[in-house]
Design an enzyme around this catalytic site. Structure first.
Site, PDB file in Angstrom:
ATOM      1  N   GLY A 125       2.483   2.230  10.964  1.00  0.00           N
ATOM      2  CA  GLY A 125       3.574   3.218  11.031  1.00  0.00           C
ATOM      3  C   GLY A 125       4.479   3.419  12.245  1.00  0.00           C
ATOM      4  O   GLY A 125       5.221   4.188  12.311  1.00  0.00           O
ATOM      5  N   HIS A 152      -9.602   1.720   4.901  1.00  0.00           N
ATOM      6  CA  HIS A 152      -8.222   1.769   5.507  1.00  0.00           C
ATOM      7  C   HIS A 152      -8.479   2.733   6.918  1.00  0.00           C
ATOM      8  O   HIS A 152      -9.216   3.674   6.637  1.00  0.00           O
ATOM      9  CB  HIS A 152      -7.043   2.155   4.681  1.00  0.00           C
ATOM     10  N   SER A 190       3.448  -2.097  10.378  1.00  0.00           N
ATOM     11  CA  SER A 190       4.548  -2.052  10.733  1.00  0.00           C
ATOM     12  C   SER A 190       5.530  -3.570  10.444  1.00  0.00           C
ATOM     13  O   SER A 190       6.111  -4.074  11.118  1.00  0.00           O
ATOM     14  CB  SER A 190       5.142  -1.951  12.062  1.00  0.00           C
ATOM     15  N   GLY A 196       2.789  -1.262   4.222  1.00  0.00           N
ATOM     16  CA  GLY A 196       2.568   0.353   3.883  1.00  0.00           C
ATOM     17  C   GLY A 196       4.049   0.792   3.726  1.00  0.00           C
ATOM     18  O   GLY A 196       4.610   0.479   2.355  1.00  0.00           O
ATOM     19  N   GLY A 197       4.749   1.391   4.573  1.00  0.00           N
ATOM     20  CA  GLY A 197       6.019   1.850   4.488  1.00  0.00           C
ATOM     21  C   GLY A 197       6.932   1.121   3.973  1.00  0.00           C
ATOM     22  O   GLY A 197       7.666   1.366   3.051  1.00  0.00           O
ATOM     23  N   GLU A 222      -6.702   5.152   7.920  1.00  0.00           N
ATOM     24  CA  GLU A 222      -6.250   6.460   7.700  1.00  0.00           C
ATOM     25  C   GLU A 222      -7.438   7.431   6.969  1.00  0.00           C
ATOM     26  O   GLU A 222      -8.028   8.447   7.148  1.00  0.00           O
ATOM     27  CB  GLU A 222      -5.245   6.448   6.598  1.00  0.00           C
ATOM     28  N   GLU A 279      -5.544  -4.610  10.894  1.00  0.00           N
ATOM     29  CA  GLU A 279      -4.446  -3.511  10.996  1.00  0.00           C
ATOM     30  C   GLU A 279      -4.647  -3.047  12.164  1.00  0.00           C
ATOM     31  O   GLU A 279      -5.630  -1.938  12.367  1.00  0.00           O
ATOM     32  CB  GLU A 279      -4.552  -2.890   9.817  1.00  0.00           C
ATOM     33  N   ASN A 331       0.824  -1.237   0.052  1.00  0.00           N
ATOM     34  CA  ASN A 331      -0.063  -0.007  -0.050  1.00  0.00           C
ATOM     35  C   ASN A 331       0.818   1.132   0.085  1.00  0.00           C
ATOM     36  O   ASN A 331       1.536   1.569   1.166  1.00  0.00           O
ATOM     37  CB  ASN A 331      -0.711  -0.264   1.414  1.00  0.00           C
ATOM     38  N   TRP A 332       0.955   1.970  -1.150  1.00  0.00           N
ATOM     39  CA  TRP A 332       1.918   3.089  -1.204  1.00  0.00           C
ATOM     40  C   TRP A 332       1.614   4.274  -0.490  1.00  0.00           C
ATOM     41  O   TRP A 332       1.911   5.444  -0.344  1.00  0.00           O
ATOM     42  CB  TRP A 332       2.278   3.419  -2.794  1.00  0.00           C
ATOM     43  N   LYS A 333      -0.005   4.339  -0.117  1.00  0.00           N
ATOM     44  CA  LYS A 333      -0.482   5.390   0.333  1.00  0.00           C
ATOM     45  C   LYS A 333      -0.235   6.556  -0.539  1.00  0.00           C
ATOM     46  O   LYS A 333      -0.470   6.407  -1.733  1.00  0.00           O
ATOM     47  CB  LYS A 333       0.051   5.746   1.721  1.00  0.00           C
TER      48      LYS A 333
HETATM   49  P1  PGA Z   1       2.729   0.291   7.615  1.00  0.00           P
HETATM   50  O1  PGA Z   1       1.260   0.565   7.047  1.00  0.00           O
HETATM   51  O2  PGA Z   1       3.141  -0.738   6.999  1.00  0.00           O
HETATM   52  O3  PGA Z   1       3.539   1.366   7.210  1.00  0.00           O
HETATM   53  O4  PGA Z   1       2.708   0.011   8.949  1.00  0.00           O
HETATM   54  C1  PGA Z   1       0.342  -0.596   6.763  1.00  0.00           C
HETATM   55  C2  PGA Z   1      -0.963   0.114   6.304  1.00  0.00           C
HETATM   56  O5  PGA Z   1      -1.457   1.011   6.721  1.00  0.00           O
HETATM   57  O6  PGA Z   1      -1.436  -0.461   5.424  1.00  0.00           O
END
Ligand code: PGA
Length: 257
Positions: free
Chosen positions: A179, A100, A220, A241-242, A102, A173, A14-16
């Site tokens: 993150g 998600h 994470s 994500g990251g 966010e 999640e 997930n590149w966000k």
């Molecule tokens: P993260 O994000 O791997 O940076 O913790 C995961 C996500 O939000 O899908």
């Protein structure tokens, strides 16, 4: 009709809202694509969920699939700024992240909106990656189970068993793990997974929906912890994500299965 396979480990990036330019996106996508095709690992399904503005620039293939990070629930119409499931499908998108944390937090996405999105994704022959999970406050209050049950039940309300069979991915999640560099222990992930299976069973009775759903962990994930999370918990994959913004780190994760 697109179906998922529980024989595979799903590795979703997930590149966000990254990166900021198409040139950087091309470099990142190209580096991941090259490594994924070199390895020929049939046990892993790799998906990259890109910002929607980049989706038309890339093509998915048999080893690397395209995913979106959001969708609107109507196919077309006067919904300024939104992107429809038909548009995404037309660009070769197979997977769509829905709900998600966010988006729940910054865009006030409600369970009702998430429910409509899940339905429209399924209706348009794509696989919803439904994100659920508790905040640290909720965890401290001992409400993790209640949050998981509530978010899952509301997201799947009225979702037809025939449409959902073999086509649902749930990503657990915990919001506090996203993150933060902190991950839950294996027992916590396993209890969430068991609870998700129980809720699916309750909603869909003996129908194959419950057995056929894939359950992922996200929050994470890195090349350091990916393999042990899967080995210790038996989850069907990871939402990353990251670590998906670094080609070698992401490919190392995919290569560990
Ligand atoms: P993260 O994000 O791997 O940076 O913790 C995961 C996500 O939000 O899908």
């Amino acid at each position: 009709m697109l179906k998922i396979s529980k024989d595979k480990v799903y590795v979703l990036g997930n590149w966000k809202m990254n990166p900021c330019s198409l040139a950087e996106a091309e470099d990142l996508f190209g580096a991941i694509e090259n490594s994924v095709y070199k390895k020929q690992n049939d046990g892993v399904e790799v998906v990259l969920c890109l910002p929607s503005v980049f989706l038309s620039e890339f093509e998915g293939g048999d080893r690397l699939k395209l995913g979106a990070q959001n969708v609107f629930w109507e196919d077309k119409g006067a919904y300024t700024g939104e992107i429809s499931p038909k548009m995404l499908r037309g660009l070769g998108v197979d997977f769509v992240i829905v709900g998600h944390s966010e988006r729940r937090k910054y865009l006030d996405e409600t369970d009702e909106m998430i429910n409509k999105k899940v339905q429209s994704v399924l209706q348009n022959d794509m696989i919803p990656v439904l994100c659920i999970g508790e905040t640290m406050e909720e965890k401290k209050r001992g409400d993790t189970g209640e949050i998981i049950i509530g978010q899952l039940e509301k997201a799947l309300e009225g979702v037809d068993a025939e449409k959902a069979a073999g086509r649902i991915i749930v990503a657990y999640e915990p919001v506090w793990a996203i993150g933060s560099g902190v991950t839950p222990c294996a027992d916590e992930i396993m209890s969430a997974c068991l609870l998700i299976k129980k809720v699916l069973n309750r909603i869909y009775g003996g129908h194959e929906v419950s057995d056929s759903a894939a359950i992922l962990y996200g929050g994470s994930v890195s090349s350091e912890n990916a393999q042990s999370i899967i080995d210790k918990t038996g989850m069907n994959g990871l939402l990353i994500g990251g670590s998906s913004l670094n080609a070698s780190e992401f490919v190392n994760i995919a290569d560990s299965f």
